[in-house]
Each structure stands twice: as C-alpha cells, then as structure tokens.
Write an enzyme that holds these catalytic residues in place. Structure first.
Site, short mmCIF file in Angstrom:
data_model
loop_
_atom_site.label_atom_id
_atom_site.label_comp_id
_atom_site.label_asym_id
_atom_site.label_seq_id
_atom_site.Cartn_x
_atom_site.Cartn_y
_atom_site.Cartn_z
N LYS A 211 -28.11 -51.94 -30.23
CA LYS A 211 -27.52 -52.20 -31.53
C LYS A 211 -26.75 -53.52 -31.44
O LYS A 211 -25.66 -53.58 -30.87
CB LYS A 211 -26.55 -51.09 -31.94
CG LYS A 211 -25.93 -51.34 -33.33
CD LYS A 211 -24.51 -50.86 -33.39
CE LYS A 211 -23.80 -51.28 -34.67
NZ LYS A 211 -23.81 -52.72 -34.97
N GLU B 186 -16.45 -52.87 -21.95
CA GLU B 186 -15.64 -54.06 -21.73
C GLU B 186 -15.08 -54.48 -23.08
O GLU B 186 -15.84 -54.64 -24.04
CB GLU B 186 -16.45 -55.17 -21.08
CG GLU B 186 -16.89 -54.84 -19.66
CD GLU B 186 -15.74 -54.48 -18.72
OE1 GLU B 186 -14.61 -54.97 -18.94
OE2 GLU B 186 -15.96 -53.70 -17.79
N CYS C 15 -13.42 -62.91 -25.66
CA CYS C 15 -12.50 -61.92 -25.09
C CYS C 15 -11.75 -62.49 -23.89
O CYS C 15 -10.69 -61.99 -23.52
CB CYS C 15 -13.24 -60.65 -24.69
SG CYS C 15 -14.60 -60.92 -23.53
N GLU D 36 -4.30 -59.09 -29.45
CA GLU D 36 -5.46 -59.98 -29.41
C GLU D 36 -5.70 -60.57 -30.80
O GLU D 36 -5.82 -59.83 -31.78
CB GLU D 36 -6.70 -59.22 -28.95
CG GLU D 36 -7.91 -60.12 -28.77
CD GLU D 36 -9.11 -59.39 -28.19
OE1 GLU D 36 -9.82 -59.98 -27.36
OE2 GLU D 36 -9.34 -58.23 -28.57
#
Length: 482
Positions: free
Chosen positions: A174, A249, A283, A383
């Site tokens: 996906k 992750e 990231c 973040e």
C-alpha cells in the site's frame, strides 16, 4: 498517455471495486493534475492478499533465480530512471537532483539484494554427539504487508520489496496516497520482468480501507510499516493481536550538537543540508541544533545566512528546495511557525508562505530558523516535518547531550566536533538508532541496518542490509542423525 492508473493484483492491472479514483496534483502547481489512482476498498485489498497467498511457486524458486529477477527489475528501472524521476518530482515535490538520487537508490537496492540472494542460507554448528549434523536454514515468512510513506515514494518501497522478494515471500504493497506514482512505475518494472502472478501486488487508497486489512488479515505473516509514530503504533498494536511479526519505523526529532571546536560556518552547512534538504520532509531531518554557548551567536548568524540563501522553486527546475507535498503539510508547518512565535522563540528568518511569481500556484515556504529555543517548547519536542530548525543553547557537552536525549524520539543524531573524545562519548551515549560524526542527520547507506530507538521504532527488527533479510525470514534449526 492516460492519467488514470490501476491496482496490480494477481498479475493484472485492475480497477477498484469502488469504481472511483482520487487525484494527485503537482505541489509546485496545484492546478496541474498528475494522475488519478484507484480509491480501493477493503475487498480489493482482500483480493490482493488472496492472490499473494495462493502463489506457491516463488518460495521454491532458487535464490539465485530470484536474484537474477531482481537484477532484471533494477535494469528495467534504470531504463525508466528519467521518467521515474520526473514523476517523483511532480507528485512529491522534491528537486530533480533529490528525486534522481532517490530513484538511483532504488535501483541500487534491487541490485544489492540480487547479490545477497547468493548468501542466503544458515549456519552449521558442532553437534554434541557423533554421526549427526546441527544446522539452521532460513525460510520465507509467506505473505507480507508493506505500508510505505509519501516522502520517499520509491526508495522505501524498494527497500521493503527487494528483501521480501529475495527471501521468497509474496507481498501486498500500500503506497501513500500523496505520491503513489513512483511505486506504480516500480510495479511496471516488476511486470515487465515477468514477476509470477500473485507474487507482487499493489493496492492504492485510504489507510482505513487498504492499510487496515493488511494489519488484521490472518493470512498476512508480517507487516512492515514506515510513517508517523501515531499510525505506526496503531499498526503494531493491531498486528500484535494475531502475534503477526511487525516492523515499524516512525517519527524523529533529530538533533545535531555543535561543539566549540567546530567551525560555525561548516557546522551551519552540515545542519542546513540536514534540516532543509527534501524541504525538511524526512524522518531523519535535523530539526534541533544544540549549540555550545561559545559558538552559539556565530552559528546562528551562519545558519540564518544559509537558510536565507536557499533558492526555492519547482523541483523540475532543480532549485535548492522544492514545495511541500500537499496543502495539509504546508499548513501544519506554518502552524508550527506560529506556535514557535507564541512560545517566545525568536524567528530569525523565514517561516512565511510564498505566494507570488513562480510560487503563486505552489505550496512553498521560506525555511525557518528559530533561536532562543527552550527544549521544552513544542517546536523542540514535536515532529514538524517541514523546513523549521530550532536552535538551542547548551552550556557544555554534558548539557548538550542531555538536551539531545530529552525527547520521545531516537531516530538519527549527529555531532560536529574536532574533539575525538566528545565524538566517541556522543556515539556511545546518544539515544538514537543512527549516530553520525561531522555529518548531516539525513542520508543512509543501503547495506547497513536502519532504525530508531524509543518512539521512533517498534524496536523489533531493523531495515536494510542483512537486517532486511532477518525480518523477512524465519530460522529453522535442524538436528540430523545418520
């Protein structure tokens, strides 16, 4: 050329049972339609899973043959490198140089795992008794679900798909809805390389209808996810209900520590590349500069000069920095700029949306640098996923290290220093899965493990290199008497 693209299920390109599609537009020019993709249902996902489970010949194909297949895919992708690069730029917004580098990385990953197939096997141990053998063998898990993000829309699918195929698994991918085109090109390469029906499957659509079945279907033997910590935590919890192997992750709040022995201008160049490359949409991007008080003012001046000098524009024109991937991401970054100001940090430069001239139809922002940041502020803890750097002052090495570790994340971290002792202390004590010395926090070698600590990872399995082989295989121990 048609702008409508289909799912890939059981060796065929198929429309979704929903009969509807969703649009992907160019973030550099939001009036430009790049492609239409299937708004798939859970039934489509279940069909793809069934096709993958029904395929029973790939596991028995010799590892060397699987390696030859992966090399063919790499060659097919290399032939399409220019078009794949352009698609990546037009969907995700990266600069041409960044996109080209990412496509090359995907090519290299397939070639790397093509060669790794020759090393697949187990270990031989000395048995306790005579006339016996004791050894291990690696076996594929079966069918795996792969869920990938938009910010590296071909590299991350590649570093999940290649080891999964190398080890004999079938899979359902996906890709993220914001930029599914590069993954679609990768599947065109798999199809042209004549991947056996059912081995490789791709379904596009929302996480609720496509991602959820990949984490709840009992026929899925493992799930590999890359994305936000919130979604990754939900994926891990869902998979755990059936004891499904999982690898997630997730987010990061990555620091770079700058010590007095560092040249402030050189440190600013390292940090600027790590913070503002890929528009900060990585990231592993540096979002905190933790700077010793002795060089703090000089560093702030240097990083402000660096940020202010960044050329911003459409990725195909290969500027220094491109647009955000979509309007939601842009608005999120702008909101964090406002939060930083409200918290009392000093906005030294940037943080404004660009809306005129070449930027009029795109999703652009000037890279932002905040000084006077306290590590407890939201811009130092959460973040942001955009080109926003928080500069924090530290009294000494111990203080800097404490600030670096004082977040819920632990993905990537670096230090800029000429002091050998400081460098080694940092590597030993930083709470991050990736530690770097005199380097930016971004950028990864493909043949070594990648993963984070704390809320950056499920802390189960790493990705890439030999770790990729480990995740996609089970080890069977064999006792043989004769």
């Amino acid at each position: 050329m048609s702008l409508e693209h289909r799912n890939y299920i059981g060796g065929d390109w198929k429309e979704s049972s929903s009969g509807t599609t969703f649009e992907v537009v160019n973030p550099a020019n939001t009036s430009e339609l790049v492609g239409c993709y299937q708004a798939s249902t859970s039934d489509d996902t279940e069909e793809a899973i069934a096709a993958a489970v029904a395929q029973n010949s790939w596991e028995s194909t010799s590892p060397v043959q699987r390696g030859e297949f992966l090399s063919t895919v790499a060659r097919k992708l290399d032939e399409r490198k220019q078009s794949a690069t352009k698609t990546l730029v037009r969907e995700e917004g990266k600069t041409r140089a960044e996109a080209s580098g990412e496509v090359q990385r995907a090519i290299d990953i397939f070639e790397y795992y093509a060669q790794k197939t020759r090393d697949l096997g187990g270990t031989v141990k000395a048995p306790s008794g005579g006339r016996s053998k004791l050894y291990t063998k690696r076996e594929p898990l079966g069918t795996v679900g792969l869920i990938t993000p938009w910010n590296y829309p071909i590299a991350i699918p590649a570093w999940k798909i290649a080891p999964a195929l190398a080890t004999g698994n079938t899979f359902v991918l996906k890709p993220a809805s914001a930029a599914p085109g590069p993954a679609r090109i990768l599947f065109e390469c798999l199809d042209e390389a004549e991947v056996p029906d059912g081995v490789a499957n791709m379904v596009t659509g929302a996480g609720s209808s496509v991602g959820t079945p990949l984490t709840t279907n009992s026929d899925i033997d493992a799930v590999s996810f890359t994305g936000s910590t919130a979604v990754g935590t939900a994926v891990a919890q869902s998979a755990a209900e059936d004891l499904t192997r999982v690898q997630c992750e997730m987010g990061g709040k990555n620091p770079t520590v700058v010590m007095p022995s560092a040249d402030p201008k050189e440190a600013a160049e390292i940090l600027g590349a790590g913070a503002f490359g890929t528009t900060g949409q990585s990231c592993t991007a540096a979002s905190r500069a933790i700077v010793h008080e002795d060089v703090y003012d000089e560093f702030v001046d240097a990083i402000v000069e660096y940020a202010a000098g960044i050329e911003i524009g459409p990725g195909l024109e290969n500027p220094d920095m491109g647009p955000h991937v979509n309007r939601d991401e842009l608005h999120s970054t702008l909101e964090y700029v406002d939060i930083g100001i409200e918290e009392g940090a000093i906005l030294e430069t940037g943080g404004q949306e660009l809306t005129e001239g070449v930027h009029a139809d795109g999703l652009y922002i000037k890279p932002a640098v905040f000084s006077g940041v306290d590590n407890e502020m939201r811009i130092a803890q959460e973040e942001i996923f955009g080109p926003v750097l928080a500069v924090i002052e530290a009294e000494d090495f111990e203080h800097a290290l404490g600030l670096a570790n004082d977040v819920e994340y632990g993905l990537s971290a670096s230090i800029v220093t000429q002091d050998y002792t400081e460098a080694n202390e940092f590597v030993d004590r930083i709470e991050a899965g990736v530690a770097k010395v005199n380097e930016k926090t971004t950028g990864l070698e493909l043949h070594v493990p990648f993963g984070g600590y704390k809320n950056s990872s499920t802390n189960t399995y790493r990705e890439q290199g030999d770790a990729g082989i480990d995740f996609f295989t089970s080890v069977k121990t064999v006792y043989e008497n004769y």
